[in-house]
Design a protein around this motif. Structure first.
Motif, PDB file in Angstrom:
ATOM      1  N   ASP A   1      -8.018   4.907 -44.540  1.00  0.00           N
ATOM      2  CA  ASP A   1      -9.095   5.233 -43.622  1.00  0.00           C
ATOM      3  C   ASP A   1      -8.905   4.551 -42.268  1.00  0.00           C
ATOM      4  O   ASP A   1      -8.439   5.182 -41.315  1.00  0.00           O
ATOM      5  CB  ASP A   1     -10.454   4.884 -44.242  1.00  0.00           C
ATOM      6  N   VAL A   2      -9.205   3.258 -42.175  1.00  0.00           N
ATOM      7  CA  VAL A   2      -9.205   2.610 -40.874  1.00  0.00           C
ATOM      8  C   VAL A   2      -7.820   2.563 -40.232  1.00  0.00           C
ATOM      9  O   VAL A   2      -7.692   2.623 -39.014  1.00  0.00           O
ATOM     10  CB  VAL A   2      -9.810   1.189 -40.978  1.00  0.00           C
ATOM     11  N   ILE A   3      -6.767   2.499 -41.033  1.00  0.00           N
ATOM     12  CA  ILE A   3      -5.420   2.433 -40.467  1.00  0.00           C
ATOM     13  C   ILE A   3      -5.096   3.663 -39.635  1.00  0.00           C
ATOM     14  O   ILE A   3      -4.302   3.612 -38.693  1.00  0.00           O
ATOM     15  CB  ILE A   3      -4.356   2.227 -41.579  1.00  0.00           C
ATOM     16  N   GLN A   4      -5.735   4.784 -39.934  1.00  0.00           N
ATOM     17  CA  GLN A   4      -5.466   6.003 -39.179  1.00  0.00           C
ATOM     18  C   GLN A   4      -5.961   5.912 -37.741  1.00  0.00           C
ATOM     19  O   GLN A   4      -5.546   6.707 -36.888  1.00  0.00           O
ATOM     20  CB  GLN A   4      -6.106   7.207 -39.879  1.00  0.00           C
ATOM     21  N   ARG A   5      -6.835   4.946 -37.454  1.00  0.00           N
ATOM     22  CA  ARG A   5      -7.326   4.772 -36.092  1.00  0.00           C
ATOM     23  C   ARG A   5      -6.558   3.716 -35.317  1.00  0.00           C
ATOM     24  O   ARG A   5      -6.809   3.519 -34.125  1.00  0.00           O
ATOM     25  CB  ARG A   5      -8.817   4.414 -36.108  1.00  0.00           C
ATOM     26  N   VAL A   6      -5.648   3.018 -35.993  1.00  0.00           N
ATOM     27  CA  VAL A   6      -4.898   1.961 -35.311  1.00  0.00           C
ATOM     28  C   VAL A   6      -3.806   2.596 -34.461  1.00  0.00           C
ATOM     29  O   VAL A   6      -2.945   3.315 -34.951  1.00  0.00           O
ATOM     30  CB  VAL A   6      -4.292   0.968 -36.317  1.00  0.00           C
ATOM     31  N   ASP A   7      -3.859   2.318 -33.168  1.00  0.00           N
ATOM     32  CA  ASP A   7      -2.916   2.905 -32.215  1.00  0.00           C
ATOM     33  C   ASP A   7      -1.776   1.954 -31.881  1.00  0.00           C
ATOM     34  O   ASP A   7      -0.665   2.385 -31.591  1.00  0.00           O
ATOM     35  CB  ASP A   7      -3.670   3.269 -30.933  1.00  0.00           C
ATOM     36  N   LEU A   8      -2.052   0.656 -31.924  1.00  0.00           N
ATOM     37  CA  LEU A   8      -1.069  -0.326 -31.464  1.00  0.00           C
ATOM     38  C   LEU A   8      -1.278  -1.646 -32.190  1.00  0.00           C
ATOM     39  O   LEU A   8      -2.411  -2.083 -32.380  1.00  0.00           O
ATOM     40  CB  LEU A   8      -1.231  -0.533 -29.951  1.00  0.00           C
ATOM     41  N   ILE A   9      -0.187  -2.274 -32.626  1.00  0.00           N
ATOM     42  CA  ILE A   9      -0.224  -3.618 -33.197  1.00  0.00           C
ATOM     43  C   ILE A   9       0.609  -4.532 -32.300  1.00  0.00           C
ATOM     44  O   ILE A   9       1.769  -4.239 -32.010  1.00  0.00           O
ATOM     45  CB  ILE A   9       0.335  -3.657 -34.633  1.00  0.00           C
ATOM     46  N   ILE A  10      -0.002  -5.620 -31.867  1.00  0.00           N
ATOM     47  CA  ILE A  10       0.690  -6.629 -31.060  1.00  0.00           C
ATOM     48  C   ILE A  10       0.607  -7.941 -31.816  1.00  0.00           C
ATOM     49  O   ILE A  10      -0.479  -8.341 -32.245  1.00  0.00           O
ATOM     50  CB  ILE A  10       0.017  -6.800 -29.678  1.00  0.00           C
ATOM     51  N   GLY A  11       1.739  -8.617 -31.999  1.00  0.00           N
ATOM     52  CA  GLY A  11       1.627  -9.891 -32.685  1.00  0.00           C
ATOM     53  C   GLY A  11       2.944 -10.472 -33.106  1.00  0.00           C
ATOM     54  O   GLY A  11       4.004 -10.080 -32.617  1.00  0.00           O
ATOM     55  N   GLU A  12       2.854 -11.430 -34.016  1.00  0.00           N
ATOM     56  CA  GLU A  12       4.014 -12.142 -34.528  1.00  0.00           C
ATOM     57  C   GLU A  12       4.167 -11.906 -36.019  1.00  0.00           C
ATOM     58  O   GLU A  12       3.167 -11.736 -36.725  1.00  0.00           O
ATOM     59  CB  GLU A  12       3.851 -13.650 -34.298  1.00  0.00           C
ATOM     60  N   TYR A  13       5.409 -11.883 -36.477  1.00  0.00           N
ATOM     61  CA  TYR A  13       5.675 -12.042 -37.904  1.00  0.00           C
ATOM     62  C   TYR A  13       6.772 -13.100 -38.011  1.00  0.00           C
ATOM     63  O   TYR A  13       7.670 -13.162 -37.185  1.00  0.00           O
ATOM     64  CB  TYR A  13       6.068 -10.719 -38.576  1.00  0.00           C
ATOM     65  N   HIS A  14       6.653 -13.944 -39.014  1.00  0.00           N
ATOM     66  CA  HIS A  14       7.446 -15.165 -39.028  1.00  0.00           C
ATOM     67  C   HIS A  14       8.641 -15.144 -39.970  1.00  0.00           C
ATOM     68  O   HIS A  14       9.548 -15.957 -39.826  1.00  0.00           O
ATOM     69  CB  HIS A  14       6.551 -16.356 -39.389  1.00  0.00           C
ATOM     70  N   PHE A  15       8.664 -14.249 -40.939  1.00  0.00           N
ATOM     71  CA  PHE A  15       9.720 -14.301 -41.951  1.00  0.00           C
ATOM     72  C   PHE A  15      10.407 -12.947 -42.139  1.00  0.00           C
ATOM     73  O   PHE A  15      10.947 -12.673 -43.195  1.00  0.00           O
ATOM     74  CB  PHE A  15       9.143 -14.807 -43.279  1.00  0.00           C
ATOM     75  N   GLY A  16      10.369 -12.077 -41.128  1.00  0.00           N
ATOM     76  CA  GLY A  16      11.083 -10.810 -41.197  1.00  0.00           C
ATOM     77  C   GLY A  16      10.258  -9.680 -41.781  1.00  0.00           C
ATOM     78  O   GLY A  16       9.348  -9.882 -42.579  1.00  0.00           O
ATOM     79  N   LEU A  17      10.591  -8.456 -41.373  1.00  0.00           N
ATOM     80  CA  LEU A  17       9.860  -7.282 -41.862  1.00  0.00           C
ATOM     81  C   LEU A  17      10.129  -6.985 -43.327  1.00  0.00           C
ATOM     82  O   LEU A  17       9.371  -6.260 -43.959  1.00  0.00           O
ATOM     83  CB  LEU A  17      10.210  -6.054 -41.015  1.00  0.00           C
ATOM     84  N   ASP A  18      11.211  -7.535 -43.873  1.00  0.00           N
ATOM     85  CA  ASP A  18      11.501  -7.263 -45.279  1.00  0.00           C
ATOM     86  C   ASP A  18      10.475  -7.901 -46.208  1.00  0.00           C
ATOM     87  O   ASP A  18      10.422  -7.582 -47.396  1.00  0.00           O
ATOM     88  CB  ASP A  18      12.908  -7.729 -45.655  1.00  0.00           C
ATOM     89  N   ARG A  19       9.620  -8.798 -45.683  1.00  0.00           N
ATOM     90  CA  ARG A  19       8.561  -9.385 -46.486  1.00  0.00           C
ATOM     91  C   ARG A  19       7.431  -8.395 -46.763  1.00  0.00           C
ATOM     92  O   ARG A  19       6.625  -8.602 -47.663  1.00  0.00           O
ATOM     93  CB  ARG A  19       7.971 -10.613 -45.791  1.00  0.00           C
TER      94      ARG A  19
END
Length: 199
Positions: free
Chosen positions: A162-180
């Protein structure tokens, strides 16, 4: 690219938007977004009470923006819970629920670290509660800087329909890689047609 550079790229922003600031800290990003003309509202979340109170003080110094900001003294994750967090006394509002993240820090003294029990809300439930009554179908921007717990948030949001369909942009940090991020969640991320960027 540093987050400061990302914030300067206003061409990434939709014409109108609502911001969810996960890891509000002392409200620096909250105030930045609130001052932009296209921003309709900012929801800021900070679980550490002393840091949260500092954020409120900073927001109070900007009375012309206060009406556009709602703040919450809670953290976000993939379920409702209370969890022990590590708070670094000498750093600028640095805290984390992740021991692995804390282990990466060079602490000034052995007394730099204190532990607190903090409240966490399930991210998708919290966002649904807030957007269900406000702002129609205005796109959502997520700013996330929560020192190691971002993977729980991504997993929860990307598995919601539901709510994820309204998310247009994510700005931020991830610390241990996208494979997590769990493989099924990463598949959802890549397939999400309206999410334009993950920076």
């Amino acid at each position: 690219r540093g987050l400061g550079d990302v914030y300067k790229r206003q061409e990434l922003l939709p014409e109108e938007f609502v911001v969810f600031d996960f890891g509000m800290n002392r409200s620096y990003a909250t105030l930045y977004f609130a001052r932009l003309s296209g921003c309709r509202h900012v929801y800021g979340f900070e679980p550490v009470k002393t840091t949260y109170e500092c954020a409120l003080e900073n927001i109070g110094q900007n009375p012309h923006l206060k009406a556009k900001i709602s703040t919450f003294n809670v953290g976000v994750g993939k379920e409702d819970m209370e969890i022990e967090a590590c708070v670094v006394n000498e750093r600028d509002g640095v805290s984390s629920f992740s021991e692995e993240f804390i282990d990466t820090l060079a602490l000034e003294t052995e007394h730099s670290l204190k532990r607190e029990m903090l409240k966490v809300r399930k991210t998708s439930d919290l966002m649904n509660e807030l957007v269900a009554h406000d702002h129609g179908s205005i796109p959502i921007i997520i700013k996330i800087d929560i020192e190691g717990l971002e993977y729980d948030v991504f997993e929860d949001l990307l598995m919601s329909n539901d709510v994820i369909q309204r998310v247009d942009l994510i700005i931020g940090e991830y610390h241990f890689g996208l494979d997590r991020i769990q493989p099924v969640s990463y598949t959802h991320l890549r397939a999400h047609e309206t999410l334009r960027y993950l920076v």
